[in-house]
Design a protein around this motif. Structure first.
Motif, PDB file in Angstrom:
ATOM      1  N   GLU A   1     -27.722 -15.863   3.020  1.00 47.09           N
ATOM      2  CA  GLU A   1     -27.008 -15.634   1.762  1.00 47.09           C
ATOM      3  C   GLU A   1     -27.966 -15.186   0.652  1.00 47.09           C
ATOM      4  O   GLU A   1     -27.679 -14.239  -0.091  1.00 47.09           O
ATOM      5  N   ILE A   2     -29.106 -15.878   0.607  1.00 47.96           N
ATOM      6  CA  ILE A   2     -30.086 -15.533  -0.439  1.00 47.96           C
ATOM      7  C   ILE A   2     -30.559 -14.100  -0.240  1.00 47.96           C
ATOM      8  O   ILE A   2     -30.622 -13.297  -1.166  1.00 47.96           O
ATOM      9  N   ILE A   3     -30.874 -13.772   1.060  1.00 51.39           N
ATOM     10  CA  ILE A   3     -31.398 -12.423   1.343  1.00 51.39           C
ATOM     11  C   ILE A   3     -30.339 -11.370   1.008  1.00 51.39           C
ATOM     12  O   ILE A   3     -30.637 -10.360   0.374  1.00 51.39           O
ATOM     13  N   ASN A   4     -29.073 -11.645   1.426  1.00 48.80           N
ATOM     14  CA  ASN A   4     -28.022 -10.657   1.160  1.00 48.80           C
ATOM     15  C   ASN A   4     -27.878 -10.418  -0.334  1.00 48.80           C
ATOM     16  O   ASN A   4     -27.733  -9.295  -0.787  1.00 48.80           O
ATOM     17  N   GLN A   5     -27.944 -11.539  -1.081  1.00 50.74           N
ATOM     18  CA  GLN A   5     -27.830 -11.429  -2.534  1.00 50.74           C
ATOM     19  C   GLN A   5     -28.961 -10.553  -3.071  1.00 50.74           C
ATOM     20  O   GLN A   5     -28.751  -9.658  -3.874  1.00 50.74           O
ATOM     21  N   GLU A   6     -30.194 -10.827  -2.538  1.00 48.92           N
ATOM     22  CA  GLU A   6     -31.365 -10.056  -2.998  1.00 48.92           C
ATOM     23  C   GLU A   6     -31.208  -8.579  -2.670  1.00 48.92           C
ATOM     24  O   GLU A   6     -31.515  -7.710  -3.467  1.00 48.92           O
ATOM     25  N   GLN A   7     -30.676  -8.350  -1.412  1.00 51.10           N
ATOM     26  CA  GLN A   7     -30.513  -6.949  -1.008  1.00 51.10           C
ATOM     27  C   GLN A   7     -29.519  -6.235  -1.906  1.00 51.10           C
ATOM     28  O   GLN A   7     -29.710  -5.103  -2.305  1.00 51.10           O
ATOM     29  N   GLN A   8     -28.444  -6.990  -2.237  1.00 51.29           N
ATOM     30  CA  GLN A   8     -27.434  -6.377  -3.123  1.00 51.29           C
ATOM     31  C   GLN A   8     -28.052  -6.054  -4.485  1.00 51.29           C
ATOM     32  O   GLN A   8     -27.822  -4.997  -5.059  1.00 51.29           O
ATOM     33  N   ASN A   9     -28.863  -7.035  -4.980  1.00 48.09           N
ATOM     34  CA  ASN A   9     -29.501  -6.812  -6.292  1.00 48.09           C
ATOM     35  C   ASN A   9     -30.412  -5.603  -6.233  1.00 48.09           C
ATOM     36  O   ASN A   9     -30.427  -4.769  -7.136  1.00 48.09           O
ATOM     37  N   THR A  10     -31.215  -5.507  -5.121  1.00 46.74           N
ATOM     38  CA  THR A  10     -32.146  -4.374  -4.986  1.00 46.74           C
ATOM     39  C   THR A  10     -31.378  -3.067  -4.926  1.00 46.74           C
ATOM     40  O   THR A  10     -31.741  -2.086  -5.575  1.00 46.74           O
ATOM     41  N   ALA A  11     -30.255  -3.080  -4.142  1.00 47.35           N
ATOM     42  CA  ALA A  11     -29.470  -1.844  -4.020  1.00 47.35           C
ATOM     43  C   ALA A  11     -28.940  -1.436  -5.389  1.00 47.35           C
ATOM     44  O   ALA A  11     -28.982  -0.263  -5.763  1.00 47.35           O
ATOM     45  N   ARG A  12     -28.472  -2.459  -6.147  1.00 49.66           N
ATOM     46  CA  ARG A  12     -27.942  -2.170  -7.478  1.00 49.66           C
ATOM     47  C   ARG A  12     -29.045  -1.576  -8.367  1.00 49.66           C
ATOM     48  O   ARG A  12     -28.853  -0.605  -9.070  1.00 49.66           O
ATOM     49  N   LEU A  13     -30.243  -2.233  -8.230  1.00 50.60           N
ATOM     50  CA  LEU A  13     -31.378  -1.793  -9.038  1.00 50.60           C
ATOM     51  C   LEU A  13     -31.746  -0.342  -8.703  1.00 50.60           C
ATOM     52  O   LEU A  13     -31.977   0.484  -9.574  1.00 50.60           O
ATOM     53  N   LEU A  14     -31.763  -0.068  -7.362  1.00 49.73           N
ATOM     54  CA  LEU A  14     -32.128   1.294  -6.920  1.00 49.73           C
ATOM     55  C   LEU A  14     -31.119   2.305  -7.440  1.00 49.73           C
ATOM     56  O   LEU A  14     -31.474   3.385  -7.888  1.00 49.73           O
ATOM     57  N   GLN A  15     -29.828   1.868  -7.342  1.00 49.47           N
ATOM     58  CA  GLN A  15     -28.786   2.786  -7.806  1.00 49.47           C
ATOM     59  C   GLN A  15     -28.944   3.032  -9.313  1.00 49.47           C
ATOM     60  O   GLN A  15     -28.887   4.169  -9.776  1.00 49.47           O
TER      61      GLN A  15
END
Ligand code: ADP
Length: 503
Positions: A136-150
């Motif tokens: 869950e933590i990793i998925n959240q981080e990945q989502q945040n990173t994807a958002r950041l990249l976008q």
């Protein structure tokens, strides 16, 4: 449960209080089995020998689908499990080791593993691995990173859209692939008129070779920054641009294209031109009266020598020195203006280097009473070069050596044979130059920013001229220097064929 039995048996054979032990053992077994923390044991062959309910639920397997199988089957990264097993074998810690485990439904779970080993008589019996689900933590981080990249991507796109500079990308073959609005403003073409076309539509005929040279420099890993050149607009007008070009790479680091940032510097170039014209006119106007003043001074010096008026001779000597300094500065400004206009002319002639060096050393001796200017000449070296300009180079180096050795000392101008070339140097024992500045000394208007040098006059064009004159002779000025111990400026020139015959 094979592993657990092994533990039970081992406890039995220890002959401790049997009744109490059995109760404790079953309690222990029960709590491990039902613990909320996923646990599994792996034997020394890498086979899972036991796993609790939480572990099976985490990955979605039934006992018979998990226990008895190699642990490597359930790891997404073989190198990770191999590393964990290797560490455990060598009694190294496995603490919060990140791994990805395969679930029965095909998903991957991000976990961290903490492990230790049960050993008997030093022998590896089995591991005890505690798995913590961090998906869950990793998925959240990945989502945040994807958002950041976008977000970054959007921001970058907005910058490319709104910048004043033309940003163009193209393939290695020169085909334009992107074209921003500023490129349209600067070059007059719309994006749909350029994308898919060759970059040559922007390059004037006399600069076509530039593209090839730039590409070669980039392939060699060099950066191309602030490269000043000219480009042609849609309407045929030539504009001055400054280009910064970087390679575009794929994931493996291979260069797949180029991105160019082009800044329109036409206005700046025109201003520079106006300034150069002004400097050239003023310098020219100043030169004539100053030359006359010099001649009058020399007349007076001759008269005073006859009358033996030492006091006035001394004052006139200093006046002459200052007038010479001004003449040299004016000479530098005129050369600079000529250079900027591309009007520098190299008039080659065959001359004796030794004689030129003698003249220069003689003149330099008059510049200072506290320096010993010496010549270490080399006989029979003839050059085919522009005598006046090489003289200007030598004089610049000598007067700098004097200027930047405020406590006096030796200044040596010398030359050495180097096969087909001759090495010429000027060495001083002055203040020296910090390595930080050494690469930039030859830039136009560059002066070392040092409080101790504030009183030393100059405009930072002497060494620029030296470098440019030498460039026109296929040579390069270089420096070796240490703060506090002095500097050595040197360059090489081709000997002329005649001198080779003579030497
Ligand atoms: P200028 O002497 O007019 O400032 P130059 O282009 O001749 O301009 O030199 C650039 C800078 O290089 C100088 O400002 C000085 O800081 C440094 N420099 C040049 N020659 C020497 C030298 N022989 N010793 C120490 N510093 C030097």
């Amino acid at each position: 449960m094979k592993g657990f039995k092994t533990l039970k048996e081992e406890m039995r054979t220890n002959k401790v209080n049997k009744g109490g032990l059995e109760i404790k053992t079953s309690e222990f077994s029960d709590s491990l089995k039902n613990a909320s923390l996923p646990i599994h044991w792996v034997d020394n062959q890498g086979i899972i020998i036991w796993a609790n309910q939480a572990e099976l639920e985490l990955l979605g397997y039934a006992e018979q689908e998990y226990i008895g199988f190699p642990i490597a089957n359930f790891h997404a990264d073989t190198d990770v499990i191999n590393d964990i097993l290797r560490r455990l074998e060598h009694d190294e810690t496995v603490h919060n080791y990140p791994a990805r485990l395969k679930c029965k439904d095909g998903r991957l779970k991000h976990v961290v593993i903490n492990s230790n080993v049960l050993r008997k008589d030093g022998a590896f019996i089995h591991t005890r691995c505690f798995t913590t689900d961090v998906s869950e933590i990793i998925n959240q981080e990945q989502q945040n990173t994807a958002r950041l990249l976008q977000d970054n991507g959007n921001r970058l796109a907005a910058i490319v859209e709104s910048t004043e500079d033309a940003i163009i990308s193209k393939t290695l073959g020169g085909i334009i692939t992107t074209w921003n609005p500023a490129a349209e403003r600067i070059f007059g073409y719309r994006a749909d008129e350029t994308i898919g076309k060759h970059i040559l539509i922007l390059i004037p005929e006399d600069r076509i070779n530039e593209e090839k040279l730039i590409l070669e420099r980039l392939k060699n890993g060099e950066r191309v920054e602030h490269f000043e050149t000219r480009r042609r607009t849609k309407f045929g007008k030539l504009i001055d641009v400054s280009l910064t070009i970087s390679p575009l790479r794929d994931f493996n680091g291979n260069i797949i294209g180029l991105s160019k940032i082009a800044r329109d510097i036409t206005e700046r170039k025109q201003q520079e031109q106006r300034k150069n014209d002004f400097v050239a006119v003023v310098s020219h106007e100043l030169k004539t009266p100053l030359t006359a003043i010099n001649s009058y001074i020399q007349l007076l010096v001759m008269r005073l020598r006859k009358t033996g008026d030492e006091f006035n001779l001394g004052i006139l000597g200093r006046t002459e020195n200052q007038a010479h300094k001004m003449l040299r500065m004016i000479g530098d400004f005129l050369s600079l203006a000529r250079l900027e206009e591309g009007k520098i002319q190299i008039n080659k002639e065959i001359f004796d280097l030794q004689l030129l060096m003698e003249e220069m050393v003689m003149d330099a001796k008059f510049l200072s009473a506290i320096h010993q200017v010496q010549l270490k000449g080399c006989e029979s070296v003839y050059l085919n070069a522009d005598r006046d300009k090489i003289g200007q180079v030598l004089m610049n180096l000598l007067s700098n050596a004097i200027k930047y050795s405020p406590d006096g000392g030796k200044i040596i101008m010398g030359c050495e044979h180097q096969n087909e070339q001759v090495l010429i140097y000027v060495r001083d024992q002055g203040i020296g130059i910090d390595p930080l500045h050494q690469n930039r000394l030859f830039e136009r208007f560059y002066r070392v920013d040092d409080d101790n040098l504030k009183s030393v006059n100059g405009f930072g064009i002497g060494l620029y001229l030296v470098a440019e004159i030498l460039k026109h002779h296929d040579s390069r000025i270089q420096v070796e220097s240490q703060l506090g111990t002095g500097s050595n400026f040197f360059f090489s020139l081709d000997k002329c064929n005649n001198s080779r015959l003579l030497s």
